[in-house]
Design an enzyme around this catalytic site. Structure first.
Site, PDB file in Angstrom:
ATOM      1  N   HIS A  94       0.903  -1.212  -0.013  1.00 37.36           N
ATOM      2  CA  HIS A  94      -0.170  -0.173   0.062  1.00 37.36           C
ATOM      3  C   HIS A  94       0.901   1.260   0.066  1.00 37.36           C
ATOM      4  O   HIS A  94       2.011   1.180   0.659  1.00 37.36           O
ATOM      5  CB  HIS A  94      -1.023  -0.108   1.212  1.00 37.36           C
ATOM      6  CG  HIS A  94      -1.966   1.104   1.241  1.00 37.36           C
ATOM      7  ND1 HIS A  94      -1.667   2.480   1.458  1.00 37.36           N
ATOM      8  CD2 HIS A  94      -3.196   1.145   0.815  1.00 37.36           C
ATOM      9  CE1 HIS A  94      -2.734   3.072   1.449  1.00 37.36           C
ATOM     10  NE2 HIS A  94      -3.772   2.240   1.061  1.00 37.36           N
ATOM     11  N   GLU A 166      -3.739   2.743  -7.625  1.00 40.56           N
ATOM     12  CA  GLU A 166      -4.283   3.855  -6.290  1.00 40.56           C
ATOM     13  C   GLU A 166      -3.280   4.901  -6.588  1.00 40.56           C
ATOM     14  O   GLU A 166      -2.157   5.100  -5.842  1.00 40.56           O
ATOM     15  CB  GLU A 166      -4.020   3.316  -4.994  1.00 40.56           C
ATOM     16  CG  GLU A 166      -4.779   2.209  -4.444  1.00 40.56           C
ATOM     17  CD  GLU A 166      -5.195   2.120  -2.914  1.00 40.56           C
ATOM     18  OE1 GLU A 166      -6.353   2.184  -2.846  1.00 40.56           O
ATOM     19  OE2 GLU A 166      -4.307   1.996  -2.412  1.00 40.56           O
ATOM     20  N   SER A 211     -10.138   7.905  -2.579  1.00 42.32           N
ATOM     21  CA  SER A 211     -11.148   8.597  -2.481  1.00 42.32           C
ATOM     22  C   SER A 211     -12.569   8.096  -2.884  1.00 42.32           C
ATOM     23  O   SER A 211     -13.399   8.929  -3.674  1.00 42.32           O
ATOM     24  CB  SER A 211     -10.734  10.002  -2.857  1.00 42.32           C
ATOM     25  OG  SER A 211      -9.838  10.840  -2.196  1.00 42.32           O
TER      26      SER A 211
HETATM   27  C1  PEP Z   1      -6.573   3.397   0.677  1.00 43.48           C
HETATM   28  O1  PEP Z   1      -6.509   3.310   1.798  1.00 43.48           O
HETATM   29  O2  PEP Z   1      -6.402   2.398  -0.032  1.00 43.48           O
HETATM   30  C2  PEP Z   1      -7.612   4.385   0.046  1.00 43.48           C
HETATM   31  C3  PEP Z   1      -7.902   4.350  -1.285  1.00 43.48           C
HETATM   32  O3  PEP Z   1      -7.881   5.409   0.791  1.00 43.48           O
HETATM   33  P1  PEP Z   1      -9.167   6.657   0.652  1.00 43.48           P
HETATM   34  O4  PEP Z   1     -10.379   5.765  -0.092  1.00 43.48           O
HETATM   35  O5  PEP Z   1      -9.146   7.168   1.915  1.00 43.48           O
HETATM   36  O6  PEP Z   1      -8.608   7.395  -0.358  1.00 43.48           O
END
Ligand code: PEP
Length: 248
Positions: A94, A166, A211
């Protein structure tokens, strides 16, 4: 391909919070048929929450693992330990671990291989940061993270793999990627997976994360190439996560 929605609680919720959350979420998941749902609580809550989720549509995910099965690795948790408590999916690399714990692509690859070896399903997280995107390097960065992070995975194992795109600039910022940005990167990831695993690459689910909320999940999940979502902040409230899981 069955869509997969994972809620990543990060370092939030105690054991008692987690139990209360599961009791609230379970009756609200009626509309989530046809998709796979998983929750990634902190390690401490995995074992206590497992009996509540048994027989429900919710699978357990872990936020991390170590690449050895046992040994003198203080503070680490191994694949067999996760398996024993009923974990199915495990997040690998991550961006918060890459950033705060200096986790490298090499470590990611070892973790992906270890997860496969232990019968877990790894979710390799990739994504460029804001500076990479501004410099026109987003695709280069993601390509390199994939090639290095998947080193050692055989084509026959690809069906157990998920990749989460991500973009770092979208995580926890309220600034999700646009459907066009997500579609472009998911197409690139699919192409890279085909290069690495030939036909095996088509079985890999590619999740979008950054998000995701009840307000944008429907559009993001309709985006070409998006096979699921990795949800951080919005997964901390059971009613929001239930709405996300029931995207339409
Ligand atoms: C995550 O922790 O993988 C993430 C995408 O966080 P958020 O949805 O808060 O952006």
């Amino acid at each position: 391909m069955r869509p997969l929605i994972i809620g990543n609680w990060k370092m939030h919720l105690t054991v008692s919070d987690a139990l209360a959350y599961a009791r609230t979420l379970l009756p609200r998941l009626a509309a989530a048929g046809g998709r796979e749902i998983a929750l990634a609580p902190p390690f401490t809550a995995l074992s206590p929450i497992a009996p509540l989720l048994k027989g429900s549509p919710i699978l357990l995910a872990a936020q991390n693992l170590f690449w050895e099965d046992e040994g003198p690795y203080t503070g680490e948790i191994s694949g067999p330990m996760l398996q024993e408590v009923g974990v199915t999916y495990v997040l690998v690399a991550h961006s918060e671990r890459r950033r705060h714990l200096e986790e490298t692509d090499r470590a990611a690859a070892r973790k992906v291989v270890a997860a496969m070896r232990c019968g877990l399903k790894p979710v390799l997280c990739v994504g460029e940061d804001e500076a990479d995107r501004a410099a026109g390097l987003a695709q280069t960065v993601v390509r390199a993270q994939l090639a290095r992070g998947l080193e050692g995975v055989a084509p026959g194992e690809a069906a157990r793999l998920q990749v989460a795109y991500e973009p770092v600039w979208a995580i926890g910022t309220g600034k999700a990627a646009t459907p066009a940005q997500a579609a472009e990167m998911h197409a690139l990831i699919r192409k890279e997976l085909a290069g690495l695993f030939r036909e095996g690459g088509s079985a890999v689910r590619i999740l979008y994360g950054g998000s995701v909320t009840p307000a944008n999940v429907d559009e993001l999940m309709r985006t070409p190439g998006v096979d699921g979502a990795l949800v951080g902040g919005a997964s901390l409230k059971a009613d929001e996560f239930a709405r996300i899981a029931a995207y339409r």
